[in-house]
Scaffold this motif. Sequence first.
Motif, mmCIF file in Angstrom:
data_model
loop_
_atom_site.group_PDB
_atom_site.id
_atom_site.type_symbol
_atom_site.label_atom_id
_atom_site.label_comp_id
_atom_site.label_asym_id
_atom_site.label_seq_id
_atom_site.Cartn_x
_atom_site.Cartn_y
_atom_site.Cartn_z
ATOM 1 N N ALA A 124 0.715 -1.331 0.138
ATOM 2 C CA ALA A 124 -0.185 -0.015 -0.117
ATOM 3 C C ALA A 124 0.916 1.210 0.028
ATOM 4 C CB ALA A 124 -1.065 -0.021 1.391
ATOM 5 N N ALA A 125 2.041 1.226 0.714
ATOM 6 C CA ALA A 125 2.883 2.461 0.798
ATOM 7 C C ALA A 125 3.448 2.626 -0.547
ATOM 8 C CB ALA A 125 3.907 2.223 1.992
ATOM 9 N N GLY A 126 3.830 1.586 -1.170
ATOM 10 C CA GLY A 126 4.403 1.738 -2.576
ATOM 11 C C GLY A 126 3.658 2.375 -3.618
ATOM 12 N N VAL A 127 2.297 1.733 -3.771
ATOM 13 C CA VAL A 127 1.313 2.443 -4.175
ATOM 14 C C VAL A 127 1.073 4.092 -4.121
ATOM 15 C CG1 VAL A 127 -1.004 2.427 -5.060
ATOM 16 C CG2 VAL A 127 -0.066 0.299 -4.746
ATOM 17 N N MET A 128 1.182 4.276 -2.799
ATOM 18 C CA MET A 128 0.813 5.686 -2.360
ATOM 19 C C MET A 128 2.347 6.514 -2.952
ATOM 20 S SD MET A 128 -2.128 5.843 -1.227
ATOM 21 C CE MET A 128 -1.933 7.621 -0.341
ATOM 22 N N LEU A 129 3.322 5.721 -2.714
ATOM 23 C CA LEU A 129 4.739 6.257 -3.403
ATOM 24 C C LEU A 129 4.838 6.683 -4.826
ATOM 25 C CD1 LEU A 129 7.309 4.820 -1.082
ATOM 26 C CD2 LEU A 129 6.617 7.142 -0.922
ATOM 27 N N LEU A 130 4.128 5.621 -5.469
ATOM 28 C CA LEU A 130 4.345 5.831 -7.086
ATOM 29 C C LEU A 130 3.214 6.803 -7.636
ATOM 30 C CD1 LEU A 130 4.738 2.101 -7.677
ATOM 31 C CD2 LEU A 130 6.151 3.754 -8.262
ATOM 32 N N ILE A 131 2.045 7.019 -6.762
ATOM 33 C CA ILE A 131 1.030 8.137 -7.013
ATOM 34 C C ILE A 131 1.453 9.435 -6.911
ATOM 35 C CG2 ILE A 131 -1.233 8.502 -6.459
ATOM 36 C CD1 ILE A 131 -2.278 6.016 -6.262
ATOM 37 N N PHE A 132 1.872 9.583 -5.693
ATOM 38 C CA PHE A 132 2.053 11.026 -5.275
ATOM 39 C C PHE A 132 3.638 11.410 -5.774
ATOM 40 C CE2 PHE A 132 -1.410 9.851 -2.443
ATOM 41 C CZ PHE A 132 -2.309 10.946 -2.752
ATOM 42 N N ARG A 133 4.429 10.410 -5.868
ATOM 43 C CA ARG A 133 5.818 10.687 -6.285
ATOM 44 C C ARG A 133 6.515 11.856 -5.518
ATOM 45 N NH1 ARG A 133 6.610 7.947 -10.956
ATOM 46 N NH2 ARG A 133 9.018 8.342 -10.371
ATOM 47 N N PRO A 134 6.690 11.956 -4.058
ATOM 48 C CA PRO A 134 7.633 12.779 -3.434
ATOM 49 C C PRO A 134 8.829 12.601 -3.824
ATOM 50 C CG PRO A 134 7.182 10.655 -2.088
ATOM 51 C CD PRO A 134 6.413 10.515 -3.323
ATOM 52 N N PHE A 135 9.357 11.677 -4.680
ATOM 53 C CA PHE A 135 10.892 11.607 -5.205
ATOM 54 C C PHE A 135 10.813 10.606 -6.328
ATOM 55 C CE2 PHE A 135 10.467 8.612 -1.636
ATOM 56 C CZ PHE A 135 10.978 7.401 -2.424
ATOM 57 N N ARG A 136 11.872 10.706 -7.081
ATOM 58 C CA ARG A 136 11.954 9.989 -8.547
ATOM 59 C C ARG A 136 13.348 9.453 -8.462
ATOM 60 N NH1 ARG A 136 8.084 11.425 -12.216
ATOM 61 N NH2 ARG A 136 6.522 13.015 -11.524
ATOM 62 N N ILE A 137 13.658 8.575 -9.410
ATOM 63 C CA ILE A 137 14.891 7.866 -9.490
ATOM 64 C C ILE A 137 15.826 8.978 -9.909
ATOM 65 C CG2 ILE A 137 16.022 6.024 -10.844
ATOM 66 C CD1 ILE A 137 13.802 4.934 -9.383
ATOM 67 N N GLY A 138 17.009 8.711 -9.073
ATOM 68 C CA GLY A 138 18.182 9.874 -9.369
ATOM 69 C C GLY A 138 18.022 10.905 -8.417
ATOM 70 N N GLY A 177 5.860 6.111 5.999
ATOM 71 C CA GLY A 177 5.501 6.431 7.307
ATOM 72 C C GLY A 177 6.415 7.501 8.073
ATOM 73 N N GLN A 178 7.446 7.835 7.402
ATOM 74 C CA GLN A 178 8.421 8.859 8.052
ATOM 75 C C GLN A 178 8.568 10.074 7.108
ATOM 76 O OE1 GLN A 178 12.215 7.410 9.437
ATOM 77 N NE2 GLN A 178 11.238 5.487 10.185
ATOM 78 N N SER A 179 9.188 11.064 7.512
ATOM 79 C CA SER A 179 9.443 12.313 6.885
ATOM 80 C C SER A 179 10.427 12.044 5.701
ATOM 81 C CB SER A 179 9.964 13.322 7.829
ATOM 82 O OG SER A 179 11.306 13.279 8.481
ATOM 83 N N ILE A 180 10.391 12.592 4.583
ATOM 84 C CA ILE A 180 11.196 12.498 3.359
ATOM 85 C C ILE A 180 11.739 13.924 3.067
ATOM 86 C CG2 ILE A 180 11.054 11.779 1.049
ATOM 87 C CD1 ILE A 180 8.766 10.079 1.611
ATOM 88 N N ARG A 181 13.120 13.950 3.001
ATOM 89 C CA ARG A 181 13.879 15.159 2.463
ATOM 90 C C ARG A 181 14.536 14.654 1.253
ATOM 91 N NH1 ARG A 181 18.425 16.495 6.562
ATOM 92 N NH2 ARG A 181 18.372 18.447 5.287
ATOM 93 N N ASN A 182 14.045 15.571 0.279
ATOM 94 C CA ASN A 182 14.484 15.629 -1.040
ATOM 95 C C ASN A 182 15.335 16.817 -1.195
ATOM 96 O OD1 ASN A 182 14.811 15.467 -3.628
ATOM 97 N ND2 ASN A 182 12.593 14.637 -4.061
ATOM 98 N N MET A 183 16.420 16.567 -1.558
ATOM 99 C CA MET A 183 17.445 17.719 -1.789
ATOM 100 C C MET A 183 17.334 17.989 -3.371
ATOM 101 S SD MET A 183 18.289 16.050 1.105
ATOM 102 C CE MET A 183 19.379 14.692 0.882
ATOM 103 N N THR A 184 16.967 17.403 -4.078
ATOM 104 C CA THR A 184 16.711 17.518 -5.725
ATOM 105 C C THR A 184 15.750 18.373 -6.262
ATOM 106 O OG1 THR A 184 18.007 15.422 -5.812
ATOM 107 C CG2 THR A 184 17.519 16.441 -7.811
#
Length: 279
Positions: A124-138, A177-184
């Motif tokens: 379920a978390a993987g589906v949410m990550l793929l839908i909302f895309r808080p980060f991408r490959i690279g 379930g945790q905070s995500i820091r995206n530097m890109t």
Amino acid sequence: MATTSPPASTGLGIDHIISDPGIILPFIMNNALHVVGAIAILIIGFWLAGRADYLVGRALKRSKHVDEMLRGFFSSIARYFVLTIVVLAVLSQFGIQTTSLVAVIGAASLAIGLALQGTLSNLAAGVMLLIFRPFRIGHSVTVGGNTGTVRSLSLFWTEVVTDSNTQIIIPNGSVWGQSIRNMTTYPQPISTAQLHVPVPSGWGLNDACLRIQQMTADTPKVLASPAPTARLDRGGTDNALQIVITFAPDGDTAASVKNDILRAIDEQMEKPARQQRFA
């Protein structure tokens, strides 16, 4: 004394088939129709399942926000949903009661879901990550307490590679379930440096600013954008007039660039002295 005769058999026994071979023909025809109907349902069902897979994939492909892996996931769900209905229709074609079968499948699915609760939460978390895309490959991110570059993202885990080239596999439940820091996601502002130099003796103010600005632009490892500037200002202990040079160095080269700019200014200041010396 009255005798009771045995009840007449209602089934299709061997004695009846031997005594009357023609009775088996309706039985074969009746079951043959069921088999033909089941085969027709299977053929049509497999075609509909393929069409459902294709149509769902094509519809999701039009959206730029849906990942390719997520398109395949939803397409497979549509396909297997149609195939499940086809199997139930085939079973009902042979007179099998599918109501109790559906109840058994539901109970089994519930038991499997409880047993695989952690795995399903990662899914379920993987589906949410793929839908909302808080980060991408690279992207350079910090997820699950780990910092690195995202190498791959699946339905169950996220692969991150650290600066020391270490592979880290993080379950998607821990990522979502945790905070995500995206530097890109947001580009870092270009760092600039400043250099304060006195107005060279014998140079006009406007001429000094233009010449120093051009020398700065011609200096190696100075970025063209943003363009370097040279402006007048007052500073120092005596509040003397000086030129403030602002430039963007290429990487961590500000110290060497300042040295090159000062050297170029000094060479330009020494030219008139040399000319007078050799005149």
